[in-house]
Scaffold this motif. Structure first.
Motif, mmCIF file in Angstrom:
data_model
loop_
_atom_site.group_PDB
_atom_site.id
_atom_site.type_symbol
_atom_site.label_atom_id
_atom_site.label_comp_id
_atom_site.label_asym_id
_atom_site.label_seq_id
_atom_site.Cartn_x
_atom_site.Cartn_y
_atom_site.Cartn_z
ATOM 1 N N ASN A 192 0.524 -0.795 -0.411
ATOM 2 C CA ASN A 192 0.096 0.273 -0.046
ATOM 3 C C ASN A 192 1.176 1.550 -0.335
ATOM 4 N N THR A 193 1.904 1.257 -0.274
ATOM 5 C CA THR A 193 2.772 2.099 -0.457
ATOM 6 C C THR A 193 2.613 3.027 -1.548
ATOM 7 N N ARG A 204 7.304 9.306 1.836
ATOM 8 C CA ARG A 204 5.882 7.934 1.184
ATOM 9 C C ARG A 204 4.885 7.596 2.347
ATOM 10 N N THR A 205 3.658 7.280 1.912
ATOM 11 C CA THR A 205 2.630 7.413 2.542
ATOM 12 C C THR A 205 2.385 5.131 2.774
ATOM 13 N N THR A 206 2.065 4.815 3.462
ATOM 14 C CA THR A 206 2.283 3.645 3.636
ATOM 15 C C THR A 206 0.840 3.158 4.041
ATOM 16 N N GLN A 212 12.703 0.774 0.679
ATOM 17 C CA GLN A 212 11.646 1.995 0.588
ATOM 18 C C GLN A 212 11.872 3.273 1.425
#
Length: 820
Positions: free
Chosen positions: A254-255, A278-280, A323
């Protein structure tokens, strides 16, 4: 009929000043650079491409073997399985095709008619057709569009794998009853286009929507006002991820990675001050990974970013394999503001990167990385890369592992082709085909080799319809346009075929052709490229291009535009798209689909296959076939077998490990290979110096004999040079934070892009055909993946104001995003 006639006349008038003399239109450049790039890209008065009088097509004779049987016995079968479809009363000037699903036979065809003139639009209509039999017949389903004009630069956006998802993006400003609000509309289907439903968006789309690679319900969208949006239910509802976004991409799971301005603004000249975030959790929380970035990209397991630590200093590349949690500076030469990097290819094992040479010379150096993407070694000098067109000839031959093709610009100012069979460890000229002779441009017959035309030749409007073609399930097979001599020639190219992954070649067809691989290599088809002249025949081969037969598919006038087959090269159907002139005032789109299943009716059996050792050059040697540390023996179809591999065909192979040799190693950091030798020698400027690099914030000392194993190499024992890395307690600076203000200097160009090796294997493939007649010139044919922004045609297109905020194109003063 009158408006249509007027439209085509206007286009012809607008195009002629640019297109009719075959010259390329260049972007505006500073005076000191424009002359250099004009010389690089123009074939007139330059020796980069060898020139001579082209041979006449009317006098061409195919080099088919006299022992090859004619196709007369096949004609009756193929006649029964040749299907013509006429798009009656369709005024579309472009048609976009998309396959939905794998092996479903479902094709969507979108035609659009739009004639832009400054800020005015004439036409602006769209029609949609659907086929369930590989294009043999179509049903007009245009009523589902509800009179919306579908934006041609967005085309048909097909979901990954077997999702059956399709998105059409409408231009609401041209819809009857438009309120003037800045919103958008998508028309979506989750059943392969059988039914469609329209959704009103809370934003105006600026780019095609980006599907998640494994969950087609997840969509990212970029609005015209630079906001990143997310949908988790296939576009039914949307939420904002972040404002003032520059570039973005899906990461693992879901990154989501994206870049944004730290001051909460959008400034088109802000490259070098951006933050990578970045958002996960789909935008609930964010992590800032880097500051002062110029651009970024994600491929394989590598996250890349180019960083400007100080506006007066060169740029550098940083790489992360976790990541973005930790970063290491790639050990590469830094580049100035007038140079660029380019990621040529990347997978889970290694990275190919081009570093531009100073001086705007049109070439640079290719480096290859270790398995961490940190230590890079020089692989190829004087690699051709034009930053005016943003094109490189670097090509991954997917039909055999470790094989890449590209072109170099030699010191004598000529372009020559080279090939590597070991992922960049060694590059060699291509062998001269046995059935060919040096062309008239060759000055040195002892340097007579095959030279391949690829993206750069196409960008310079040479008569090269397609770049080199290969497919993972057609083992060892390559088709390409080329010439034979001591450098690439601008004479009309011929089609050459290799059946062993590029080790040997043979001339297959005289003159340029469109070609396609069918039935996992069991069948090859080709159609002569002869712009604006009627085509009546298709050629086909069942023995990998040794013998060719011809099928007369029509006796009517058919102006051929493009050859189309289902992605994945497993289909037995091929469609020829073109048009006929109903009168001097109008044209009609035609699709002619030929089904070869009735020709190859017998399924292949065990006796039809032979065992073939890949990379075999010296059968008597124990190391014969050893590439990247192991041998691969394939079961592949014998050339004499005329049978059908079928859609369920899977490549069968056996592997065995080899002992290590120098050939299994690349030159380590600070070392290089002497020409025609496997031995690595130390760079003179680094002799007797301690080699050090920064790794996870600590200084590493490298002790090496000059060799490091090629990433992905599986050899055991044998040649094992000593190599060690010793971490010290000395801290080193990996990435500097931006605290000082951005100085107002012009950041010229850094291109960081990835040429996906697996393009042909993706389910959603879109092709665009243009029917604009530009002063009698050839119609434009383009091939693209999940986006339709690569079509390049007339000045009239450039006057279309709707394109200005939606297309991603190469600019001389900005980055091209990584891995779009």
């Amino acid at each position: 009929m009158a408006p249509k006639l007027t439209g085509f006349l206007l286009i012809a008038l607008l195009c002629c000043p640019v297109s009719c003399d075959h010259k390329r239109d260049f972007p505006e450049l500073p005076a000191h650079r424009a002359e250099v790039f004009q010389q690089l890209a123009s074939f007139r008065g330059t020796s980069r491409y060898k020139r001579d009088a082209p041979h006449s097509r009317s006098a061409q004779q195919e080099d088919w073997s006299s022992s090859c049987a004619s196709g007369d016995s096949d004609q009756a079968k193929l006649n029964k399985n040749t299907h013509k479809y006429t798009f009656v009363d369709d005024d579309g000037s472009t048609v976009t095709l998309a396959w939905v699903g794998d092996g479903t036979g479902i094709i969507l065809a979108l035609t659009t008619f739009n004639l832009p003139l400054v800020w005015l639009f004439f036409g602006g209509t769209s029609r949609l057709y659907r086929s369930e039999d590989y294009g043999k017949t179509f049903v007009d389903i245009s009523t589902i569009l509800n009179n919306y004009y579908i934006r041609k630069e967005f085309g048909i956006n097909v979901g990954p794998e077997h999702s059956k998802k399709v998105i059409l993006t409408a231009d609401e400003s041209r819809h009857i009853g438009h309120s003037g609000k800045q919103s958008g509309v998508i028309i979506r289907s989750n059943d392969s286009g059988e039914t469609f439903h329209s959704i009103r968006l809370p934003f105006h789309p600026g780019q095609p929507m980006l599907y998640h690679s494994t969950n087609s319900d997840f969509l990212l969208a970029y609005s015209a006002d630079h906001v990143l949006w997310l949908s988790q239910n296939f576009g039914a509802t949307w939420v904002t991820i972040h404002q003032f976004v520059y570039t973005y991409t899906w990461g693992p799971g879901n990154t989501i990675f994206f870049s944004t301005h730290p001051n909460g603004i959008y400034d088109k000249d802000a490259r070098g001050v951006l933050e990578l975030k970045r958002t996960t959790d789909f935008g609930k929380t964010f992590t800032t990974l880097l500051t002062k970035i110029y651009s970024f990209g994600f491929a394989g397991r590598f996250l890349f970013a180019s960083v400007i630590s100080n506006q007066t200093l060169p740029r550098s590349v940083y790489v992360s394999t976790d990541q973005g949690d930790s970063w290491n500076k790639a050990q590469l030469p830094p580049v100035s503001h007038e140079q660029f990097y380019s990621i040529l290819a990347a997978d889970s094992e290694m990275i190919f990167i081009h570093v531009d040479e100073p001086g705007n010379n049109g070439f640079g150096t290719v480096y290859t990385s270790d398995d961490r993407g940190i230590l890079f070694s020089e692989s190829l000098e004087r690699h051709l890369f034009s930053d005016t067109s943003g094109t490189t000839d670097f090509t991954n031959v997917t039909s055999l592992r470790g094989v890449y093709l590209t072109n170099v610009l030699d010191k004598d100012n000529n372009i020559r082709s080279v090939i590597t069979f070991d992922s960049g460890g060694e590059w060699k000229p291509l062998k001269k085909p046995d059935n060919s002779h040096c062309d008239a441009t060759a000055k040195n017959s002892e340097m007579c080799n095959l030279h391949i035309h690829a993206a750069y030749s196409i960008s310079q409007t040479l008569d090269v319809p397609l770049p080199p073609l290969s497919a993972p399930n057609a083992v060892g097979l390559i088709l390409a346009h080329g010439s034979v001599g001591d450098a690439i020639s601008t004479m009309i190219p011929d089609v050459y075929v290799s059946d062993d992954g590029g080790y040997s070649w043979s001339k297959a067809l005289t003159g340029p052709h469109y070609y396609a691989i069918l039935d996992s290599g069991g069948l090859i088809v080709a159609v002569e490229s002869n712009p604006d002249k009627a085509i009546y025949n298709i050629k086909y081969s069942t023995d990998e291009g040794q013998c060719w037969k011809s099928h007369n598919f029509t006796n009517e006038t058919f102006i051929f535009v493009g050859l189309v087959s289902e992605p994945g090269t497993k289909s037995m159907n091929v469609s020829l798209w073109g048009y006929s002139h109903e009168s001097i005032y109008s044209t009609t789109w035609l699709s002619i689909t030929i089904d070869f299943e009735e020709l190859l009716t017998r399924d292949c059996q065990e006796k039809d296959y032979v065992r073939w050792l890949a990379h075999s050059t010296e059968a008597a040697e124990k190391t014969d076939g050893c590439i990247l540390g192991y041998k691969e023996t394939f079961q592949r179809l014998a050339k004499a077998s005329v049978c059908r591999n079928g859609r369920d065909y899977v490549v069968s192979k056996d592997q065995s490990l080899c002992s290590c040799t120098m050939g299994d190693y690349m030159c380590d950091f600070g070392y290089y290979r002497v020409e025609d030798s496997d031995k690595c020698v130390e760079q003179p400027d680094l002799a007797d110096r301690v080699l050090e690099f920064c790794l996870q914030g600590k200084e590493e000392l490298l002790k090496t004999q000059g060799y490091r194993k090629v990433p992905g190499d599986k050899c055991e024992g044998g040649f094992t040079p000593n190599r060690s890395e010793q971490m010290t307690n000395v801290k080193c600076e990996q990435v500097l934070s931006l605290k000082e203000s951005l100085s107002k200097i012009t950041i010229v160009i850094i291109v960081i892009s990835v040429l996906a090796a697996s393009v042909l294997m993706m389910t959603g493939i879109i092709l665009i055909f243009k029917k604009y007649v530009c002063g009698g010139r050839a119609l434009v044919y383009r091939y693209s993946v999940l986006q339709t922004n690569t079509d390049e045609a007339c000045v009239a297109d450039n006057l279309d104001s709707s394109r200005s905020n939606t297309e991603r194109v190469y600019h001389d003063d900005s980055d091209v995003d990584l891995l779009e």
